[in-house]
Design a protein around this motif. Structure first.
Motif, mmCIF file in Angstrom:
data_model
loop_
_atom_site.group_PDB
_atom_site.id
_atom_site.type_symbol
_atom_site.label_atom_id
_atom_site.label_comp_id
_atom_site.label_asym_id
_atom_site.label_seq_id
_atom_site.Cartn_x
_atom_site.Cartn_y
_atom_site.Cartn_z
ATOM 1 N N GLU B 113 3.095 -11.255 -8.142
ATOM 2 C CA GLU B 113 2.813 -10.477 -6.930
ATOM 3 C C GLU B 113 1.321 -10.451 -6.646
ATOM 4 O O GLU B 113 0.889 -10.505 -5.482
ATOM 5 N N GLU B 114 0.555 -10.358 -7.699
ATOM 6 C CA GLU B 114 -0.899 -10.370 -7.528
ATOM 7 C C GLU B 114 -1.348 -11.686 -6.903
ATOM 8 O O GLU B 114 -2.184 -11.721 -5.998
ATOM 9 N N ARG B 115 -0.737 -12.763 -7.398
ATOM 10 C CA ARG B 115 -1.054 -14.081 -6.838
ATOM 11 C C ARG B 115 -0.657 -14.160 -5.370
ATOM 12 O O ARG B 115 -1.390 -14.696 -4.538
ATOM 13 N N MET B 116 0.498 -13.624 -5.053
ATOM 14 C CA MET B 116 0.976 -13.669 -3.672
ATOM 15 C C MET B 116 0.007 -12.970 -2.721
ATOM 16 O O MET B 116 -0.201 -13.418 -1.587
ATOM 17 N N LEU B 117 -0.609 -11.896 -3.189
ATOM 18 C CA LEU B 117 -1.463 -11.094 -2.321
ATOM 19 C C LEU B 117 -2.935 -11.442 -2.477
ATOM 20 O O LEU B 117 -3.796 -10.791 -1.877
ATOM 21 N N SER B 118 -3.216 -12.466 -3.258
ATOM 22 C CA SER B 118 -4.612 -12.761 -3.599
ATOM 23 C C SER B 118 -5.437 -13.200 -2.392
ATOM 24 O O SER B 118 -6.660 -13.086 -2.400
ATOM 25 N N GLY B 119 -4.789 -13.695 -1.353
ATOM 26 C CA GLY B 119 -5.546 -14.154 -0.196
ATOM 27 C C GLY B 119 -5.753 -13.098 0.868
ATOM 28 O O GLY B 119 -6.283 -13.406 1.948
ATOM 29 N N LEU B 120 -5.343 -11.873 0.580
ATOM 30 C CA LEU B 120 -5.396 -10.816 1.603
ATOM 31 C C LEU B 120 -6.442 -9.770 1.265
ATOM 32 O O LEU B 120 -6.572 -9.356 0.105
ATOM 33 N N GLU B 124 -5.871 -6.119 5.322
ATOM 34 C CA GLU B 124 -4.776 -7.028 5.676
ATOM 35 C C GLU B 124 -3.503 -6.677 4.907
ATOM 36 O O GLU B 124 -2.388 -6.803 5.432
ATOM 37 N N LEU B 125 -3.690 -6.252 3.667
ATOM 38 C CA LEU B 125 -2.539 -5.846 2.871
ATOM 39 C C LEU B 125 -1.855 -4.628 3.473
ATOM 40 O O LEU B 125 -0.621 -4.546 3.547
ATOM 41 N N SER B 127 -1.921 -3.809 6.609
ATOM 42 C CA SER B 127 -1.259 -4.247 7.841
ATOM 43 C C SER B 127 0.069 -4.935 7.539
ATOM 44 O O SER B 127 1.061 -4.746 8.248
ATOM 45 N N LEU B 128 0.081 -5.728 6.480
ATOM 46 C CA LEU B 128 1.310 -6.428 6.098
ATOM 47 C C LEU B 128 2.400 -5.438 5.718
ATOM 48 O O LEU B 128 3.539 -5.518 6.193
ATOM 49 N N THR B 129 2.048 -4.507 4.852
ATOM 50 C CA THR B 129 3.027 -3.495 4.441
ATOM 51 C C THR B 129 3.507 -2.680 5.637
ATOM 52 O O THR B 129 4.707 -2.403 5.777
#
Lengths: 141, 141
Positions: B113-120, B124-125, B127-129
């Motif tokens: 999960e950390e990897r998935m969100l590493s570009g945000l 931005e995180l 906003s995504l949630t």
DNA sequence: GAGACTATGTCAGAATTCTTACATGAGCAA
DNA sequence: TTGCTCATGTAAGAATTCTGACATAGTCTC
């Protein structure tokens, strides 16, 4: 932090699960599953695509896709040559009946997506798409 | 417009599919599936939960959940009384072995999960949630 | 208390999807 | 040409999940 991250993964799953459920409901009158719809939808966009490429585009194995294409063939919604023109790939495409069914179903499925996004402003929608694409990219998609 | 909406649904599916794949890879050493992990994870948070409630929380049917719980019982990862104390619900909980396995696996899954969100970025995180929760709410979740 | 309604657990079977395995055709390098 | 690698198609079987059905326990209404 770790907690927040897990919530994101959970909400992704929740959203996808709920979207699939609503799509199933919308597609019920057409007697096609979400997987079958995804397949037909992709075939409209990429006529002549191979089953393996179709499987990748719809996140299935090529074995499952071949199994599904058999059903769609029997229902006369898609068409495939018996033998490849060259190589091994068998180019698959929609029949007229398949295109008709897809056009009708797509109107209902579009309504589901519209409903899903109805609570978002244009900028929020852009942020959502941006965030999801970043997740895909980070996971190596 | 319609095109953009379909892309969002597609990207949701793509992200969830890819997240599941990476989780499967991370969980492989522990010999548990993503569904089993989700079940154990929820049991840590809600000890004594019923199988039906567990199924709803992990987006499965209660029949599938009971089938899965049987496996986890045989492996000694969860515990269930033979008879309910009251009503029909059988309160399920992690065993010590289940908690140990979960703790180890969770570290790896958190890494995914950390990897998935590493570009945000943090904003931005958020906003995504926010966007995903709005989708869930609009679809009646 | 009687009946309706809901929620939970369970069984049996079907359907879907995946895993493993193999054969064929194309492209590339030696 | 020969051999290697990769992609596609296919077959057989296992595993997972779902659908339909039924019994039981609690709650609510009358």
């Amino acid at each position: 932090m770790s907690n927040q991250q897990q919530q994101v993964g959970y909400v992704v799953k929740q959203a996808q699960s709920l979207l699939r459920l609503r799509m199933e409901e919308a597609l019920h009158p057409y007697a096609v599953t979400v997987s079958q719809y995804s397949c037909l939808h992709r075939l409209l966009r990429d006529p002549g695509i191979s089953a393996a490429a179709l499987a990748r585009a719809t996140f299935m194995t090529r074995q499952s896709m071949n199994s599904m294409l058999q059903q769609l063939l029997e229902r006369g919604l898609v068409d495939r040559p018996a033998r490849p023109e060259s190589g091994r790939a068998l180019p698959t495409a929609l029949t007229a009946a398949g295109a008709d069914l897809l056009a009708a179903a797509q109107a209902d499925v579009d309504g589901v997506e519209e409903r899903m996004l109805s609570g978002l402003s244009p900028s929020e929608l852009i942020s959502l798409t941006h965030g999801l694409n970043a997740c895909v990219k980070a996971l190596g998609g």
